[in-house]
Design a protein around this motif. Sequence first.
Motif, short mmCIF file in Angstrom:
data_model
loop_
_atom_site.label_atom_id
_atom_site.label_comp_id
_atom_site.label_asym_id
_atom_site.label_seq_id
_atom_site.Cartn_x
_atom_site.Cartn_y
_atom_site.Cartn_z
N SER A 42 0.72 -1.23 -0.01
CA SER A 42 -0.06 -0.01 -0.06
C SER A 42 0.80 1.22 0.03
CB SER A 42 -1.07 -0.01 1.23
OG SER A 42 -0.11 -0.03 2.52
N MET A 43 2.01 1.14 0.19
CA MET A 43 2.91 2.35 0.50
C MET A 43 3.71 2.70 -0.79
SD MET A 43 2.24 3.50 3.57
CE MET A 43 3.70 4.42 3.91
N LEU A 44 3.40 1.79 -1.91
CA LEU A 44 4.11 2.13 -3.28
C LEU A 44 3.44 3.48 -3.96
CD1 LEU A 44 4.42 -1.51 -4.25
CD2 LEU A 44 6.31 0.06 -3.42
N PRO A 45 3.87 4.03 -4.70
CA PRO A 45 3.60 5.13 -5.83
C PRO A 45 2.36 4.48 -6.60
CG PRO A 45 5.96 4.91 -5.94
CD PRO A 45 5.52 3.93 -5.37
N ARG A 46 1.20 5.16 -6.86
CA ARG A 46 0.06 4.66 -7.46
C ARG A 46 0.26 4.18 -8.87
NH1 ARG A 46 -4.17 4.50 -4.57
NH2 ARG A 46 -4.61 6.25 -3.18
N ASP A 47 1.59 4.85 -9.52
CA ASP A 47 1.60 4.36 -10.94
C ASP A 47 2.33 2.91 -10.82
OD1 ASP A 47 0.99 6.55 -11.93
OD2 ASP A 47 3.17 7.33 -12.26
N GLN A 49 1.67 0.66 -8.27
CA GLN A 49 0.42 -0.18 -8.03
C GLN A 49 -0.15 -0.61 -9.26
OE1 GLN A 49 -1.80 1.68 -5.09
NE2 GLN A 49 -0.02 1.87 -3.53
N LYS A 50 -0.36 0.55 -10.10
CA LYS A 50 -1.31 0.10 -11.27
C LYS A 50 -0.50 -0.76 -12.13
CE LYS A 50 -3.26 2.41 -15.41
NZ LYS A 50 -3.42 3.67 -16.27
N GLU A 51 0.73 -0.68 -12.22
CA GLU A 51 1.68 -1.76 -13.02
C GLU A 51 1.63 -2.96 -12.47
OE1 GLU A 51 6.38 -2.18 -13.79
OE2 GLU A 51 5.84 0.06 -13.65
N LEU A 52 1.80 -3.03 -11.20
CA LEU A 52 1.65 -4.53 -10.62
C LEU A 52 0.42 -4.86 -10.77
CD1 LEU A 52 3.27 -3.97 -7.05
CD2 LEU A 52 4.35 -4.95 -8.97
N THR A 53 -0.91 -4.33 -10.58
CA THR A 53 -2.07 -4.83 -10.87
C THR A 53 -2.47 -5.13 -12.52
OG1 THR A 53 -3.12 -3.30 -9.33
CG2 THR A 53 -4.72 -4.13 -11.00
N GLU A 54 -1.77 -4.58 -13.52
CA GLU A 54 -1.99 -4.64 -14.74
C GLU A 54 -1.16 -6.28 -15.16
OE1 GLU A 54 -0.78 -1.28 -16.65
OE2 GLU A 54 -2.79 -0.30 -16.64
N LYS A 55 -0.03 -6.16 -14.35
CA LYS A 55 0.74 -7.45 -14.58
C LYS A 55 0.28 -8.69 -13.92
CE LYS A 55 5.59 -8.85 -13.80
NZ LYS A 55 6.89 -8.66 -13.17
N ILE A 56 -0.55 -8.38 -12.88
CA ILE A 56 -0.97 -9.91 -12.22
C ILE A 56 -2.47 -10.26 -12.90
CG2 ILE A 56 -2.34 -8.77 -10.26
CD1 ILE A 56 -0.13 -12.01 -10.28
N SER A 57 -3.08 -9.36 -13.31
CA SER A 57 -4.37 -9.42 -13.84
C SER A 57 -4.78 -10.45 -14.92
CB SER A 57 -5.06 -8.01 -14.60
OG SER A 57 -6.52 -8.10 -14.97
#
Length: 132
Positions: A42-47, A49-57
Motif C-alpha cells: 500500500s505504500m508504493l506510488p500509484r503508478d 501499484q497500477k503496473e503491478l495490477t496490470e501485470k497480475i491481472s
Amino acid sequence: MYKTILCAIDATSEGKEVLAKASKLSKLCNSKLIVIHVIPYSMLPRDYQKELTEKISPKIDKLASAFGVPKKNQIIKVGKPYDHICMLAEKRKADLIILGTHSKKGIQALLGSTANGVVNYAKCDVSLVKIC
C-alpha cells in the motif's frame, strides 16, 4: 447452504489448489464464486501499484477463468489483504470466505497474518485450506 463464496488467492499453484476447493464447494452449494487477489503493497506510488495490477491481472484471469469465474467476479486490490478481503465479503454479502494458509507448527504458525486477520475480522464463515 452458502449463496456467495469469496475465495482469496494468489497467482501460484497454491492459489490454484485453494480455488479448486472453493470451486468444488461452490458447485455443490450452487453458489456464486468471487475471486479476490490482494497485492500487499500500500505504500508504493500509484503508478507502480497500477503496473503491478496490470501485470497480475492476466494471471488471475487465466486461473479464475479455468474454474468458470467470470471477469466481473474477479477482483484485484492493493493494500492490506485481510482488510480488502473482509470489506469485499461484506460488500458482496459473502456467506463464506475461503483462503489458503501454510502450516508449520502450532496455531500461531498455522495462521499467517492474512488468515489471522480474516478469521478475526470477517463477519461471515471462514474456511482455511491447508497448504503443505
